[in-house]
Write a protein that holds these residues in place. Structure first.
Motif, PDB file in Angstrom:
ATOM      1  N   GLY A  34     -28.723  92.180  13.448  1.00  0.00           N
ATOM      2  CA  GLY A  34     -27.633  91.360  13.985  1.00  0.00           C
ATOM      3  C   GLY A  34     -27.570  91.432  15.503  1.00  0.00           C
ATOM      4  O   GLY A  34     -27.359  90.420  16.172  1.00  0.00           O
ATOM      5  N   ALA A  35     -27.766  92.640  16.050  1.00  0.00           N
ATOM      6  CA  ALA A  35     -27.771  92.789  17.505  1.00  0.00           C
ATOM      7  C   ALA A  35     -28.951  92.037  18.118  1.00  0.00           C
ATOM      8  O   ALA A  35     -28.810  91.382  19.161  1.00  0.00           O
ATOM      9  CB  ALA A  35     -27.823  94.269  17.883  1.00  0.00           C
ATOM     10  N   VAL A  37     -30.491  89.360  16.877  1.00  0.00           N
ATOM     11  CA  VAL A  37     -30.223  87.917  16.797  1.00  0.00           C
ATOM     12  C   VAL A  37     -29.156  87.523  17.815  1.00  0.00           C
ATOM     13  O   VAL A  37     -29.228  86.446  18.409  1.00  0.00           O
ATOM     14  CB  VAL A  37     -29.805  87.528  15.358  1.00  0.00           C
ATOM     15  N   GLY A  38     -28.182  88.400  18.056  1.00  0.00           N
ATOM     16  CA  GLY A  38     -27.163  88.116  19.064  1.00  0.00           C
ATOM     17  C   GLY A  38     -27.745  88.024  20.463  1.00  0.00           C
ATOM     18  O   GLY A  38     -27.406  87.128  21.237  1.00  0.00           O
ATOM     19  N   SER A  42     -28.079  84.569  22.520  1.00  0.00           N
ATOM     20  CA  SER A  42     -27.427  84.464  23.829  1.00  0.00           C
ATOM     21  C   SER A  42     -28.372  83.899  24.879  1.00  0.00           C
ATOM     22  O   SER A  42     -27.971  83.102  25.724  1.00  0.00           O
ATOM     23  CB  SER A  42     -26.937  85.837  24.281  1.00  0.00           C
ATOM     24  N   THR A  60     -28.167  82.524  13.443  1.00  0.00           N
ATOM     25  CA  THR A  60     -27.014  83.344  13.067  1.00  0.00           C
ATOM     26  C   THR A  60     -26.601  83.062  11.635  1.00  0.00           C
ATOM     27  O   THR A  60     -26.323  83.995  10.861  1.00  0.00           O
ATOM     28  CB  THR A  60     -25.850  83.069  14.040  1.00  0.00           C
ATOM     29  N   PRO A  80     -24.396  93.016   9.810  1.00  0.00           N
ATOM     30  CA  PRO A  80     -25.034  92.260  10.898  1.00  0.00           C
ATOM     31  C   PRO A  80     -24.025  91.569  11.803  1.00  0.00           C
ATOM     32  O   PRO A  80     -24.292  91.365  12.986  1.00  0.00           O
ATOM     33  CB  PRO A  80     -25.924  91.247  10.179  1.00  0.00           C
ATOM     34  N   ALA A  81     -22.856  91.222  11.271  1.00  0.00           N
ATOM     35  CA  ALA A  81     -21.834  90.583  12.101  1.00  0.00           C
ATOM     36  C   ALA A  81     -21.322  91.543  13.169  1.00  0.00           C
ATOM     37  O   ALA A  81     -21.084  91.141  14.312  1.00  0.00           O
ATOM     38  CB  ALA A  81     -20.684  90.080  11.239  1.00  0.00           C
ATOM     39  N   TRP A  84     -24.085  91.816  15.772  1.00  0.00           N
ATOM     40  CA  TRP A  84     -24.138  90.560  16.523  1.00  0.00           C
ATOM     41  C   TRP A  84     -22.988  90.491  17.526  1.00  0.00           C
ATOM     42  O   TRP A  84     -23.189  90.173  18.699  1.00  0.00           O
ATOM     43  CB  TRP A  84     -24.067  89.393  15.534  1.00  0.00           C
ATOM     44  N   ILE A  88     -23.189  90.389  21.731  1.00  0.00           N
ATOM     45  CA  ILE A  88     -22.751  89.274  22.578  1.00  0.00           C
ATOM     46  C   ILE A  88     -21.574  89.666  23.457  1.00  0.00           C
ATOM     47  O   ILE A  88     -21.437  89.160  24.566  1.00  0.00           O
ATOM     48  CB  ILE A  88     -22.453  88.001  21.765  1.00  0.00           C
ATOM     49  N   GLY A 115     -20.270  81.558  15.867  1.00  0.00           N
ATOM     50  CA  GLY A 115     -20.879  82.679  15.160  1.00  0.00           C
ATOM     51  C   GLY A 115     -19.863  83.494  14.380  1.00  0.00           C
ATOM     52  O   GLY A 115     -20.129  83.924  13.255  1.00  0.00           O
TER      53      GLY A 115
END
Length: 140
Positions: A34-35, A37-38, A42, A60, A80-81, A84, A88, A115
């Motif tokens: 998640g991090a 993908v964030g 970004s 996302t 993952p949220a 993420w 961000i 997101g």
């Protein structure tokens, strides 16, 4: 109702059980993903607006929905949220010199709010049916 061993079939019985190491590792891996993908989202949403924004939100969505399908739990979306959102938020804070990844505008705002809305939507979706499961009614 039948009193099966280990509290199987009882809602919330998993809360009383000790967590399994494999499940903990999976959730930590999903948080790291998640991090990642964030951070990627970004960078992409700011570089190729508006196509990058759409691509970042699609990635996302794929992460959140894929983790729901892989784990079958809302906690599978939460892990993952959290990764993420932490990524961000840390990227949006900026530095004392004034440098930051997010620029002023509607794109970063849509990425952050969109997101978070996608995470909530995926977490509140109905879970997939388990193979070989019964009717789902209590006492049957």
């Amino acid at each position: 109702m039948s009193g099966s061993a280990g509290g199987q079939g009882v809602p919330g019985a998993w809360l009383a059980q000790s967590p399994k190491p494999g499940r903990i590792a999976a959730y930590l891996g999903l948080a790291a993903l998640g991090a990642l993908v964030g951070v990627a989202g970004s960078l992409v949403q700011g570089a190729w607006f508006p196509g990058g924004l759409v691509l970042a939100l699609l990635a996302t969505t794929g992460l959140f929905y894929g983790s729901l399908r892989a784990t079958g739990t809302q906690l599978g979306v939460l892990a993952p949220a959290v990764g993420w959102l932490l990524a961000i938020v840390l990227l949006s804070i900026g530095r004392p010199e004034g440098d930051g990844v997010f620029s002023a505008g509607v794109g970063p705002l849509v990425f952050m709010l969109g997101g978070m809305a996608l995470a909530v939507m995926c977490a509140t979706m109905s879970r997939p049916a388990r193979p070989g499961g019964g009717s789902g009614r209590l006492g049957k």
